[in-house]
Design an enzyme around this catalytic site. Structure first.
Site, short mmCIF file in Angstrom:
data_model
loop_
_atom_site.label_atom_id
_atom_site.label_comp_id
_atom_site.label_asym_id
_atom_site.label_seq_id
_atom_site.Cartn_x
_atom_site.Cartn_y
_atom_site.Cartn_z
N ASP A 32 0.83 -1.21 0.00
CA ASP A 32 0.00 0.00 0.00
C ASP A 32 0.86 1.26 0.00
O ASP A 32 0.82 2.07 0.92
CB ASP A 32 -0.97 0.01 1.18
N GLU A 88 0.76 -3.12 -5.09
CA GLU A 88 0.30 -1.76 -4.81
C GLU A 88 1.48 -0.85 -4.45
O GLU A 88 1.48 -0.18 -3.43
CB GLU A 88 -0.78 -1.75 -3.73
N TYR A 114 -1.83 -8.12 -8.63
CA TYR A 114 -2.68 -7.28 -7.79
C TYR A 114 -4.03 -7.21 -8.50
O TYR A 114 -4.25 -6.41 -9.40
CB TYR A 114 -2.05 -5.89 -7.62
N ASP A 152 -2.24 -10.14 -4.00
CA ASP A 152 -3.50 -9.70 -3.43
C ASP A 152 -4.60 -10.01 -4.45
O ASP A 152 -4.73 -9.31 -5.45
CB ASP A 152 -3.43 -8.20 -3.12
N ASN A 157 -7.84 -10.01 -3.81
CA ASN A 157 -9.06 -9.25 -3.52
C ASN A 157 -10.31 -10.12 -3.51
O ASN A 157 -11.37 -9.72 -4.00
CB ASN A 157 -9.22 -8.09 -4.51
N ASP A 169 -5.06 -12.68 0.41
CA ASP A 169 -3.73 -12.80 -0.19
C ASP A 169 -3.36 -14.28 -0.24
O ASP A 169 -3.54 -15.00 0.75
CB ASP A 169 -2.71 -12.03 0.64
N ASP A 175 -4.18 -3.30 7.61
CA ASP A 175 -4.13 -3.50 6.18
C ASP A 175 -3.58 -4.90 5.93
O ASP A 175 -3.90 -5.82 6.67
CB ASP A 175 -3.31 -2.40 5.49
N HIS A 176 -2.78 -5.09 4.91
CA HIS A 176 -2.29 -6.43 4.57
C HIS A 176 -1.09 -6.82 5.43
O HIS A 176 -0.28 -5.98 5.81
CB HIS A 176 -1.86 -6.48 3.10
#
Length: 275
Positions: free
Chosen positions: A9, A44, A128, A167, A169, A240, A265-266
């Protein structure tokens, strides 16, 4: 062989900002440095079309000394400083980079979402995956991406085994998020997105986390930033993944999350495989 994947991110923020969040990100990078992985995939990155600056590379070298770096960033007509992926691998490993265009809708092929590194014994694919967006406004495009991406991995798999990560999603099953009942119409847990992931696996790939851990619950890779207590309460999602070709699944020895401390977050994920 040890491999790591992490949605950072914003690589720029992690490496150059003095904010509290940036410091938390650097703590995670220090953790990854100590893991001494052979390959590290980052999603990202949010870098410009020209890629990492000299300053970025100098800072990266502090955490990953002796690594070769490949990247792809968002470029026109896609949004500036959007998405982007990177792969770092130890110098001495023979590798060839490719930036595939899979015929995705909208500007998805120009958003730096897909980066492939061909090693001697396998393809390594960093992805991603596009988010379906607020109000699921990008869901139709996301569904098309899922089909095209699955076909792409399948094509690679005809040549040599594939290790794919990133990721994605999507929380594939109800045990992959803390609150499935209230999220069936949320981006990342729609029936359409889950079906897309099912179809991907059906093309000859395995979710290595489930391969190793079975139906273990309450283990996640992402906690939303908007709710400050999401990580404290473990109200997370597992979005992920490390996937491998079915024919090398017996070589997988470890697939797990790496503790990212208080950073929401991740969190990074790790794969160990004996090829």
């Amino acid at each position: 062989m040890k491999l790591i994947s992490w949605n950072i991110d914003s690589l720029n923020a992690a490496l150059t900002s003095e904010s509290h969040r940036a410091q938390l990100s650097r703590n995670v990078l220090e953790t990854l440095k100590n893991e001494d992985a052979d390959v590290v995939a980052i999603q990202e990155t949010k870098l410009p079309a020209t890629g990492p600056s000299k300053k970025h590379m100098e800072e990266l070298a502090k955490y990953f000394p002796g690594y070769h770096c490949e990247w792809v960033s968002s470029e026109p007509p896609a949004r500036k400083g959007y998405a982007g992926t990177m792969v770092l691998y130890k110098e001495g490993m023979q590798a060839e980079k490719s930036v595939p265009s899979i015929g995705a809708p909208d500007t998805m092929d120009q958003e730096g979402r897909l980066l492939t590194i061909e090693f001697d014994d396998f393809y390594f694919v960093n992805v991603y995956t596009p988010n379906a967006g607020d109000g699921l406004k990008r869901l139709p495009e996301r569904q098309e991406w899922d089909k095209l991406y699955a076909d792409y991995l399948s094509e690679l798999d005809q040549k040599k085994p594939v290790i794919a990560c990133g990721d994605y999603n999507v929380a594939h099953r109800e045990i992959d998020l803390a609150n499935p009942a209230s999220n069936h119409m949320s981006a990342g847990f729609t029936d359409e997105e889950r079906e897309g992931f099912t179809n991907l696996l059906a093309k000859g790939f395995v979710d290595t986390f489930r391969l190793i851990h079975g139906d273990v619950k309450e283990v996640y890779s992402w906690w939303g930033q908007r709710i400050k207590t999401s990580k404290i309460n473990n109200s997370g999602w597992r979005i992920d993944y490390f996937l491998v070709s079915d024919r090398i699944k017996e070589a997988v020895t470890k697939s797990e999350m790496i503790d990212s401390g208080e950073r929401q977050d991740h969190t990074p994920i790790l794969l160990e495989v004996n090829l």
